[in-house]
Design an enzyme around this catalytic site. Structure first.
Site, PDB file in Angstrom:
ATOM      1  N   ASP A  82       0.806  -1.226   0.000  1.00 36.95           N
ATOM      2  CA  ASP A  82       0.000   0.000   0.000  1.00 36.95           C
ATOM      3  C   ASP A  82       0.834   1.269   0.000  1.00 36.95           C
ATOM      4  OD1 ASP A  82       0.948  -0.386   2.584  1.00 36.95           O
ATOM      5  OD2 ASP A  82      -0.992  -0.871   3.419  1.00 36.95           O
ATOM      6  N   ASN A  84      -7.436  -2.372  13.947  1.00 39.53           N
ATOM      7  CA  ASN A  84      -8.859  -2.629  13.644  1.00 39.53           C
ATOM      8  C   ASN A  84      -9.032  -3.858  12.741  1.00 39.53           C
ATOM      9  OD1 ASN A  84      -7.880  -1.710  11.245  1.00 39.53           O
ATOM     10  ND2 ASN A  84      -9.306  -0.010  10.996  1.00 39.53           N
ATOM     11  N   HIS A 102      -7.252  -4.476   9.926  1.00 40.92           N
ATOM     12  CA  HIS A 102      -6.979  -4.318   8.492  1.00 40.92           C
ATOM     13  C   HIS A 102      -5.695  -5.049   8.102  1.00 40.92           C
ATOM     14  CE1 HIS A 102      -4.738  -0.177   9.074  1.00 40.92           C
ATOM     15  NE2 HIS A 102      -3.850  -1.148   9.030  1.00 40.92           N
ATOM     16  N   GLU A 153      -9.646  -1.910   4.938  1.00 38.40           N
ATOM     17  CA  GLU A 153     -10.283  -1.508   6.194  1.00 38.40           C
ATOM     18  C   GLU A 153     -11.585  -2.282   6.440  1.00 38.40           C
ATOM     19  OE1 GLU A 153      -8.487   0.207   8.129  1.00 38.40           O
ATOM     20  OE2 GLU A 153      -8.447   2.339   7.664  1.00 38.40           O
TER      21      GLU A 153
HETATM   22  C1  GLP Z   1      -0.430   0.336   8.510  1.00 43.32           C
HETATM   23  C2  GLP Z   1      -0.185  -0.473   7.243  1.00 43.32           C
HETATM   24  C3  GLP Z   1      -0.421  -1.953   7.477  1.00 43.32           C
HETATM   25  C4  GLP Z   1       0.257  -2.386   8.750  1.00 43.32           C
HETATM   26  C5  GLP Z   1      -0.368  -1.686   9.907  1.00 43.32           C
HETATM   27  C6  GLP Z   1       0.170  -2.093  11.263  1.00 43.32           C
HETATM   28  O1  GLP Z   1      -1.701   0.850   8.606  1.00 43.32           O
HETATM   29  N1  GLP Z   1      -0.961  -0.055   6.156  1.00 43.32           N
HETATM   30  O2  GLP Z   1       0.033  -2.677   6.348  1.00 43.32           O
HETATM   31  O3  GLP Z   1       0.135  -3.777   8.895  1.00 43.32           O
HETATM   32  O4  GLP Z   1      -0.131  -0.293   9.711  1.00 43.32           O
HETATM   33  O5  GLP Z   1       1.292  -1.345  11.589  1.00 43.32           O
HETATM   34  P1  GLP Z   1       2.184  -1.532  12.860  1.00 43.32           P
HETATM   35  O6  GLP Z   1       3.081  -2.671  12.572  1.00 43.32           O
HETATM   36  O7  GLP Z   1       2.943  -0.244  12.962  1.00 43.32           O
HETATM   37  O8  GLP Z   1       1.272  -1.761  14.018  1.00 43.32           O
END
Ligand code: GLP
Length: 239
Positions: free
Chosen positions: A67, A136, A138, A143
């Protein structure tokens, strides 16, 4: 599903790196799906070290990031392209042309999504997908919603995600409201998936992901239907 518990976050990064290295040694031409976020940082660090030590090489691999924020160009300090350059791309032997990430500042975002899927298709899809987990539920930026999209698309970020990701930006108002994300179909068509989850604050969402009903309200719960899912986590759930 394989559930691998590691007692501390540091060990999670090295375990993840070794898991990826084993896959690359087995299939040096692998197409990798890559995540951003704080969870995979240690994994990237260890992989960089392994490449520098000559233990593994990404010279024949191809990568597709999950993404990117809409509106941020690849040089923006908070773009995922910058994150990837700093933590991985510039430090390993991946050829530039083998690296892919959606262009958040593309003039036509819908065309950019189609183009990303075309490249993904040309590459034959993802062999090994590495994922983090949003608070959440995702994956990528898919989402919670009443439906899930299969291919690359533009998504409105939820207030929870904007709040969770504000820590990377100067303030919450600077967090983009939209992102481009690979779709659930492309993720689920990967041959193998490694899900990385770290921190007690994700205990409940990890439980829902793995043991709750499969629901679009917890997008990651669809992973229960993948036949080659490995969960690597420092969260203890008795299964
Ligand atoms: C972001 C990314 C996700 C990732 C998530 C969790 O929103 N788009 O791909 O898995 O964060 O991130 P973290 O590892 O910082 O909790």
């Amino acid at each position: 599903m394989e559930y691998l518990y590691v007692p501390e976050p540091q060990a999670l990064g090295s375990m993840a790196a070794r898991w990826v290295a084993r896959e690359i040694l087995k299939l040096p031409t692998a197409v990798l799906g890559l995540p951003t976020g704080s969870t995979p940082i240690e994994m990237y660090k260890v992989l960089v070290r392994m490449v520098q030590e000559g233990l593994v090489s990404f010279a024949q691999a191809t990568t597709f990031n999950l993404d990117e924020y809409v509106g941020l160009n690849a040089d923006h300090p908070q773009s995922y392209a910058t994150f990837m350059r700093e933590h991985f791309w510039s430090r390993v032997d991946l050829p530039k042309e083998s690296v892919h990430i959606p262009r958040g500042s593309a003039p036509d975002i819908v065309a950019e999504c189609l183009c990303y899927d075309e490249k993904l298709e040309e590459a034959g899809g993802i062999d090994i997908q590495i994922l983090g987990l949003g608070i959440n539920g995702h994956i990528g930026f898919n989402e919670p919603s009443h439906n899930l999209q299969t291919r690359t698309h533009v998504v409105d970020l939820t207030p929870e995600t904007i709040e969770a990701n504000a820590r990377f930006f100067p303030d919450i108002d600077s967090v983009p409201r939209q992102a481009i994300t690979m779709g659930i179909g492309s993720i689920m068509q990967s041959n193998k998936i490694l899900l990385l989850v770290s921190g007690e604050q994700k205990k409940e969402i990890l439980y829902k992901t793995l043991f709750g009903p499969v629901s679009t309200e917890v997008p990651a719960s669809i992973l229960q239907l993948h036949s080659e899912l490995t969960v690597l986590t420092d969260i203890l759930h008795y299964i």
